[in-house]
Design a protein around this motif. Structure first.
Motif, PDB file in Angstrom:
ATOM      1  N   PHE A 169       0.839  -1.204   0.000  1.00 13.36           N
ATOM      2  CA  PHE A 169       0.000   0.000   0.000  1.00 13.36           C
ATOM      3  C   PHE A 169       0.871   1.250   0.000  1.00 13.36           C
ATOM      4  CE2 PHE A 169       0.544  -1.492   4.343  1.00 13.36           C
ATOM      5  CZ  PHE A 169       0.860  -0.351   5.073  1.00 13.36           C
ATOM      6  N   ALA A 170       0.235   2.402  -0.207  1.00 13.87           N
ATOM      7  CA  ALA A 170       0.945   3.674  -0.158  1.00 13.87           C
ATOM      8  C   ALA A 170       1.469   3.873   1.266  1.00 13.87           C
ATOM      9  CB  ALA A 170       0.011   4.809  -0.554  1.00 13.87           C
ATOM     10  N   HIS A 171       2.787   3.988   1.416  1.00 19.66           N
ATOM     11  CA  HIS A 171       3.402   3.901   2.736  1.00 19.66           C
ATOM     12  C   HIS A 171       4.311   5.108   2.987  1.00 19.66           C
ATOM     13  CE1 HIS A 171       4.616   2.033   6.382  1.00 19.66           C
ATOM     14  NE2 HIS A 171       4.334   0.788   6.009  1.00 19.66           N
ATOM     15  N   PRO A 172       3.806   6.149   3.631  1.00 20.90           N
ATOM     16  CA  PRO A 172       4.613   7.350   3.858  1.00 20.90           C
ATOM     17  C   PRO A 172       5.903   7.106   4.635  1.00 20.90           C
ATOM     18  CG  PRO A 172       2.300   7.833   4.223  1.00 20.90           C
ATOM     19  CD  PRO A 172       2.395   6.352   4.035  1.00 20.90           C
ATOM     20  N   ASP A 173       5.922   6.100   5.506  1.00 25.11           N
ATOM     21  CA  ASP A 173       7.152   5.843   6.260  1.00 25.11           C
ATOM     22  C   ASP A 173       8.332   5.607   5.331  1.00 25.11           C
ATOM     23  OD1 ASP A 173       6.035   6.147   8.721  1.00 25.11           O
ATOM     24  OD2 ASP A 173       6.362   4.091   9.400  1.00 25.11           O
ATOM     25  N   TYR A 174       8.097   4.976   4.196  1.00 24.25           N
ATOM     26  CA  TYR A 174       9.202   4.672   3.288  1.00 24.25           C
ATOM     27  C   TYR A 174       9.625   5.904   2.489  1.00 24.25           C
ATOM     28  CZ  TYR A 174       8.942  -0.011   4.903  1.00 24.25           C
ATOM     29  OH  TYR A 174       8.988  -1.106   5.736  1.00 24.25           O
ATOM     30  N   SER A 175       8.767   6.915   2.434  1.00 26.12           N
ATOM     31  CA  SER A 175       9.176   8.179   1.828  1.00 26.12           C
ATOM     32  C   SER A 175      10.258   8.858   2.658  1.00 26.12           C
ATOM     33  CB  SER A 175       7.970   9.103   1.680  1.00 26.12           C
ATOM     34  OG  SER A 175       6.996   8.541   0.830  1.00 26.12           O
ATOM     35  N   THR A 176      10.201   8.659   3.981  1.00 29.29           N
ATOM     36  CA  THR A 176      11.197   9.315   4.836  1.00 29.29           C
ATOM     37  C   THR A 176      12.588   8.739   4.657  1.00 29.29           C
ATOM     38  OG1 THR A 176      10.840   7.859   6.754  1.00 29.29           O
ATOM     39  CG2 THR A 176       9.406   9.789   6.556  1.00 29.29           C
ATOM     40  N   ASP A 183      -0.995  19.983   9.274  1.00 25.72           N
ATOM     41  CA  ASP A 183      -0.673  21.315   9.780  1.00 25.72           C
ATOM     42  C   ASP A 183      -0.841  21.397  11.294  1.00 25.72           C
ATOM     43  OD1 ASP A 183      -0.011  22.399   7.344  1.00 25.72           O
ATOM     44  OD2 ASP A 183      -2.025  23.174   6.921  1.00 25.72           O
ATOM     45  N   ASP A 184       0.131  22.051  11.931  1.00 26.58           N
ATOM     46  CA  ASP A 184       0.087  22.327  13.372  1.00 26.58           C
ATOM     47  C   ASP A 184       0.056  21.063  14.222  1.00 26.58           C
ATOM     48  OD1 ASP A 184       0.015  25.119  12.848  1.00 26.58           O
ATOM     49  OD2 ASP A 184      -2.149  24.986  12.487  1.00 26.58           O
ATOM     50  N   SER A 185       0.571  19.966  13.710  1.00 19.63           N
ATOM     51  CA  SER A 185       0.550  18.714  14.465  1.00 19.63           C
ATOM     52  C   SER A 185       1.784  17.888  14.116  1.00 19.63           C
ATOM     53  CB  SER A 185      -0.702  17.903  14.136  1.00 19.63           C
ATOM     54  OG  SER A 185      -0.636  16.619  14.743  1.00 19.63           O
ATOM     55  N   PRO A 186       2.316  17.166  15.115  1.00 20.74           N
ATOM     56  CA  PRO A 186       3.420  16.260  14.794  1.00 20.74           C
ATOM     57  C   PRO A 186       2.943  14.973  14.140  1.00 20.74           C
ATOM     58  CG  PRO A 186       2.886  16.071  17.110  1.00 20.74           C
ATOM     59  CD  PRO A 186       2.027  17.177  16.562  1.00 20.74           C
ATOM     60  N   ARG A 187       1.662  14.680  14.226  1.00 19.25           N
ATOM     61  CA  ARG A 187       1.135  13.417  13.735  1.00 19.25           C
ATOM     62  C   ARG A 187       1.079  13.395  12.212  1.00 19.25           C
ATOM     63  NH1 ARG A 187      -0.846  10.263  17.699  1.00 19.25           N
ATOM     64  NH2 ARG A 187      -1.842   8.921  16.163  1.00 19.25           N
ATOM     65  N   LEU A 188       1.246  12.229  11.642  1.00 21.52           N
ATOM     66  CA  LEU A 188       1.111  12.051  10.208  1.00 21.52           C
ATOM     67  C   LEU A 188      -0.215  11.362   9.902  1.00 21.52           C
ATOM     68  CD1 LEU A 188       4.197  12.645  10.330  1.00 21.52           C
ATOM     69  CD2 LEU A 188       4.488  10.980   8.484  1.00 21.52           C
ATOM     70  N   TYR A 189      -0.737  11.686   8.752  1.00 24.47           N
ATOM     71  CA  TYR A 189      -1.918  10.987   8.235  1.00 24.47           C
ATOM     72  C   TYR A 189      -1.424   9.905   7.276  1.00 24.47           C
ATOM     73  CZ  TYR A 189      -5.623  10.243   4.734  1.00 24.47           C
ATOM     74  OH  TYR A 189      -6.515   9.684   3.848  1.00 24.47           O
ATOM     75  N   TYR A 190      -1.904   8.690   7.509  1.00 23.88           N
ATOM     76  CA  TYR A 190      -1.508   7.556   6.669  1.00 23.88           C
ATOM     77  C   TYR A 190      -2.709   7.160   5.817  1.00 23.88           C
ATOM     78  CZ  TYR A 190       2.585   7.301   9.655  1.00 23.88           C
ATOM     79  OH  TYR A 190       3.745   7.598  10.322  1.00 23.88           O
ATOM     80  N   PRO A 191      -2.694   7.505   4.541  1.00 19.65           N
ATOM     81  CA  PRO A 191      -3.908   7.366   3.716  1.00 19.65           C
ATOM     82  C   PRO A 191      -4.394   5.931   3.543  1.00 19.65           C
ATOM     83  CG  PRO A 191      -2.014   7.972   2.368  1.00 19.65           C
ATOM     84  CD  PRO A 191      -1.599   8.129   3.786  1.00 19.65           C
ATOM     85  N   GLN A 192      -3.521   4.970   3.730  1.00 21.00           N
ATOM     86  CA  GLN A 192      -3.951   3.565   3.617  1.00 21.00           C
ATOM     87  C   GLN A 192      -3.490   2.735   4.823  1.00 21.00           C
ATOM     88  OE1 GLN A 192      -2.538   2.535  -0.430  1.00 21.00           O
ATOM     89  NE2 GLN A 192      -4.668   2.737  -1.098  1.00 21.00           N
ATOM     90  N   GLY A 193      -3.257   3.428   5.935  1.00 18.39           N
ATOM     91  CA  GLY A 193      -2.855   2.734   7.154  1.00 18.39           C
ATOM     92  C   GLY A 193      -1.349   2.604   7.272  1.00 18.39           C
ATOM     93  N   ASN A 194      -0.901   2.079   8.424  1.00 16.70           N
ATOM     94  CA  ASN A 194       0.529   1.910   8.679  1.00 16.70           C
ATOM     95  C   ASN A 194       0.728   0.728   9.612  1.00 16.70           C
ATOM     96  OD1 ASN A 194       3.237   2.088   9.158  1.00 16.70           O
ATOM     97  ND2 ASN A 194       3.224   4.200   9.874  1.00 16.70           N
ATOM     98  N   ASP A 195       1.481  -0.254   9.163  1.00 17.41           N
ATOM     99  CA  ASP A 195       1.735  -1.432   9.988  1.00 17.41           C
ATOM    100  C   ASP A 195       2.917  -1.258  10.926  1.00 17.41           C
ATOM    101  OD1 ASP A 195       3.465  -1.321   7.868  1.00 17.41           O
ATOM    102  OD2 ASP A 195       3.114  -3.358   7.159  1.00 17.41           O
ATOM    103  N   TRP A 196       3.554  -0.101  10.927  1.00 15.73           N
ATOM    104  CA  TRP A 196       4.652   0.162  11.856  1.00 15.73           C
ATOM    105  C   TRP A 196       4.197   0.996  13.055  1.00 15.73           C
ATOM    106  CZ3 TRP A 196       8.356  -2.983  11.671  1.00 15.73           C
ATOM    107  CH2 TRP A 196       8.977  -3.395  10.491  1.00 15.73           C
ATOM    108  N   GLY A 197       2.933   1.365  13.126  1.00 14.56           N
ATOM    109  CA  GLY A 197       2.474   2.251  14.190  1.00 14.56           C
ATOM    110  C   GLY A 197       2.373   3.679  13.687  1.00 14.56           C
ATOM    111  N   THR A 198       1.551   4.466  14.326  1.00 19.49           N
ATOM    112  CA  THR A 198       1.257   5.817  13.818  1.00 19.49           C
ATOM    113  C   THR A 198       1.839   6.915  14.693  1.00 19.49           C
ATOM    114  OG1 THR A 198      -0.865   5.731  14.963  1.00 19.49           O
ATOM    115  CG2 THR A 198      -0.845   5.062  12.645  1.00 19.49           C
ATOM    116  N   ASP A 199       2.805   6.605  15.553  1.00 15.39           N
ATOM    117  CA  ASP A 199       3.411   7.615  16.427  1.00 15.39           C
ATOM    118  C   ASP A 199       4.916   7.711  16.185  1.00 15.39           C
ATOM    119  OD1 ASP A 199       1.088   8.401  18.266  1.00 15.39           O
ATOM    120  OD2 ASP A 199       1.069   6.220  18.397  1.00 15.39           O
ATOM    121  N   ARG A 200       5.303   7.607  14.930  1.00 16.49           N
ATOM    122  CA  ARG A 200       6.714   7.646  14.560  1.00 16.49           C
ATOM    123  C   ARG A 200       7.048   9.054  14.054  1.00 16.49           C
ATOM    124  NH1 ARG A 200       8.575   3.141  10.772  1.00 16.49           N
ATOM    125  NH2 ARG A 200       9.831   2.173  12.391  1.00 16.49           N
ATOM    126  N   TYR A 201       7.519   9.907  14.944  1.00 20.14           N
ATOM    127  CA  TYR A 201       7.793  11.291  14.581  1.00 20.14           C
ATOM    128  C   TYR A 201       9.264  11.554  14.284  1.00 20.14           C
ATOM    129  CZ  TYR A 201       3.354  11.615  17.171  1.00 20.14           C
ATOM    130  OH  TYR A 201       2.078  11.419  17.641  1.00 20.14           O
TER     131      TYR A 201
END
Length: 700
Positions: free
Chosen positions: A526-533, A594-612
């Motif tokens: 799936f589309a995985h923003p973590d791998y963009s980093t 905007d104005d938040s450390p949290r990321l939005y994961y458009p198709q979910g994230n299997d690594w957890g959603t608090d990885r800043y």
């Protein structure tokens, strides 16, 4: 006397014995009672084999040392003249050259049996009290009943890749075959083909199995050698180990184990140390740099107050640490912490009172981690770690850490580090770079971008080129480094891009692409923003190059602007589809919120959603190296948000840890990952403050 059903059932219940279990336990005639086998090893030394024969059960210095054979020979060990004492021999491409004493000299016996590539084995195959020889070729065993001429037996046993072992498993006076397979033992009671007559587990993958009479009772025992620590039990079936002790070193191989060619230790390449005089400016003192420094200091606090002990290192007294395995969770974490401590100490970020460990002790720990990792690498140690699909990443961290602390390393450890880095870099000479899509746009690796893998493989080449710029392979390393970096975040349109990067058109560098045209990466299906980093793994080249006084190849930032802008500005609409998974999840919007450390994961994230911490590093480097241009040059805005998010996480615990539970980040090495990521972010800030960074589009 056969083993009782009750005894076998008890062993099976303990997980010691499984499968077929008809080993007879009849006592063997105690002709050798009172003469236990002594720990003995062989190691390459100046093109020869050095033998060290020690005491029975301690780690003291060997009482007997001698040189016999070449480092390209296979060492063998047996009672060649049947006088009750085992002595050395070598197998040299089918020739057996055997000594009858524990000393250097010419062969007392020479015989031809087998051929190059065979694995030699030794045992009393017919129970007549005389040793015989044999070879294993694939899964085929060829045994001769005497050292010279005599009847021959042939049969198949085991599978290709097993480690052959031999011993008198049932005490009937006859040695028979067995194999060791990643911790599992499969033993036969006759020199014939057939199924294992007993199986049990003792040891694990990467261990070297050993067989001997460890207590002198005339019965064979088994054991394993792991990181030159011997774990032995006095019989085949019973219990866990009866004794354990360190013996040998990283390049020493137990002569009781399956024979193998050790080969020469590669010469250590010359390393160019960091010239610290190139960096005369003070460490950055602005609030943004201090935010990153404070994240790193908290990670150092966790490492000093919790991790060092919980990892088992505080209790270890040997010069080189034992990592209890060769896999990712054994090696990657220590490499990450070594790098984090090294950066913190060398840049002045380290705060001893906050960490709870003096700077001198922290430096000693960082050095010990780095040199132990190098000493345990397979180029320096028998059955060491390395040549793993991820080991380039681990080596990059460990090698960079050692380089930062170079003046603190003894000469022998510097050589180990240089060999480790060069060996891992050499793996990529001639390497075929993988892709998510081929040049035609067809997906060839469904659901699995190769972006991160290519970027971390490039990292070890960056470290190698920085540390060893005069190495004969340096230009080849750098060319593959550039190819991997350009490939990592390439898009389908790039296969036709004529832009010249480091001497060649982008289209000439590429054989495919790893990102979608819009800058989105697909991984885990799936589309995985973590791998963009992981763009930051390409930007790692700026750190190594700057520390070496070299220019950073332009390739390090190829595609970075597009990938970063997709995180910042691409709008996802809930309910629409995005292949391959499909539906875009609520609430929609951009991945960076905007104005938040949290990321939005458009198709979910299997690594957890608090990885800043991962976006924090990317933000720092986007601002520092200028690839936030498409993202309205908002790298500084985002690093403040994401960085403060990490600090808020760390403030919840007294020991500086970032995560409270595994649900926040499911990766088992999450705290070590925070440490290394914060270290890269701060090193980026520090390098910029030193005016040490520049780029080049020169050919490589």
């Amino acid at each position: 006397m056969k083993a009782s059903a009750r005894h076998i059932a008890a062993l099976a219940a303990l997980g010691i014995l499984s499968g077929a279990s008809t080993l007879a336990l009849a006592p063997r005639a105690l002709a050798e009672a009172g003469h236990p086998d002594r720990a003995a090893t062989v190691r390459p030394s100046n093109t020869r084999l050095e033998w060290q024969v020690g005491r029975q059960d301690d780690g003291g210095p060997p009482p007997v040392r001698f040189v016999y054979g070449l480092d390209t020979d296979v060492a063998v060990w047996g009672d060649w003249d049947n006088n009750g004492s085992k002595t050395p021999g070598v197998f040299r491409a089918g020739r057996w050259l055997l000594r009858n004493s524990l000393s250097a000299g010419n062969a007392d016996v020479e015989v031809s049996y087998g051929r190059a590539g065979d694995v030699p084995v030794v045992g009393d195959w017919d129970g007549d009290g005389r040793v015989g020889i044999g070879v294993v070729r694939g899964r085929l065993w060829y045994l001769r009943e005497t050292v010279t001429a005599g009847p021959e037996r042939q049969f198949g046993y085991g599978t290709v890749g097993d480690l052959p072992v031999t011993g008198d498993w049932n005490g009937d006076g006859t040695d028979t075959p067995g194999v060791f397979r990643a911790g599992d033992w499969f033993l036969r009671n006759s020199t014939t083909a057939g199924d294992a007559e007993a199986t049990f587990r003792y040891g694990r993958a990467g261990d070297i199995p050993v067989v001997g009479d460890w207590d002198g009772d005339g019965r064979v025992g088994v054991g394993v050698v792991r990181d030159h620590t011997w774990f032995l039990r006095h019989d085949v079936l019973g219990g866990t180990h009866h004794l354990s002790f360190p013996y040998g070193d990283g390049r020493a191989y137990p002569v009781y184990g399956p024979p193998r060619v050790l080969g020469p230790i590669p010469p250590a390449p010359a390393v160019t140390p960091i010239v610290w005089g190139r960096f005369p400016h003070p460490a950055p003192a602005d609030s943004d740099a201090q935010l990153i420094a404070n994240i790193l200091r908290n990670a150092n606090r966790y490492a000093g107050r919790t991790w060092w002990s919980s990892a088992g290192f505080a209790a270890q007294t040997t010069p080189y640490l034992t990592f209890n395995g060769t896999g990712e969770l054994n090696i990657r974490g220590p490499a990450n912490q070594a790098f984090a401590l090294a950066v913190s100490l060398r840049t002045g970020a380290y705060n001893a009172s906050h960490a709870g460990v003096s700077a001198a002790e922290a430096r000693q720990r960082a050095v010990r981690l780095a040199v132990s990792l190098a000493a345990r690498h397979q180029v320096n140690a028998v059955s060491g770690w390395g040549s793993h699909w991820q080991s380039a990443l681990w080596t990059a961290r460990a090698g960079f850490a050692a380089w930062l602390l170079w003046e603190d390393l003894p000469a022998a450890d510097r050589e180990n580090v240089a060999r480790m880095v060069a060996a891992e870099a050499n793996r990529f000479i001639g390497y075929s770079v993988p892709y998510y899509r081929d040049r035609s746009g067809a997906i060839v690796s469904p659901g699995d971008t190769k972006a991160e893998e290519n970027a971390w493989n490039a990292m070890v080449l960056q470290v190698a080129v920085a540390m060893m710029p005069n190495h004969p392979n340096a230009r080849t390393w750098n060319s593959k480094n550039v190819e991997l970096m350009i490939s990592a975040f390439s898009r389908p349109s790039d296969v036709g891009n004529s832009t010249v990067v480091n001497g060649r058109a982008v289209s000439d560098w590429l054989k495919g692409s790893n990102a979608n045209e819009d800058g989105v990466l697909i991984n885990h299906g799936f589309a995985h923003p973590d791998y963009s980093t992981t763009v930051a793994q390409n930007a790692h080249a700026a750190l190594t190059s700057s520390m070496a006084g070299q220019a950073t190849p332009r390739a390090a930032f190829w595609g970075a602007e597009t990938i970063y802008d997709a995180l910042v500005d691409k709008v996802w609409v809930p309910g629409t589809t995005y292949p391959p998974r499909g539906m875009v999840l609520q609430p929609g919007g951009t991945c960076y919120v905007d104005d938040s450390p949290r990321l939005y994961y458009p198709q979910g994230n299997d690594w957890g959603t608090d990885r800043y911490i991962q976006p924090t590093l990317l933000d720092v480097q986007a601002q520092a190296f200028g690839f936030d241009r498409l993202a309205s040059q908002k790298g500084l805005y985002w690093q403040r948000l994401h960085g403060q998010g990490v600090l808020n996480q760390q403030a919840r615990s007294t020991d500086g840890r970032t995560y409270q539970t595994a649900t926040e980040d499911t990766y088992a090495g999450r705290e070590e990952l925070v440490a290394v990521t914060a270290a890269e972010a701060y090193l980026t800030k520090w390098i910029v403050a030193q005016n040490a960074w520049r780029t080049s589009n020169d050919p490589v």
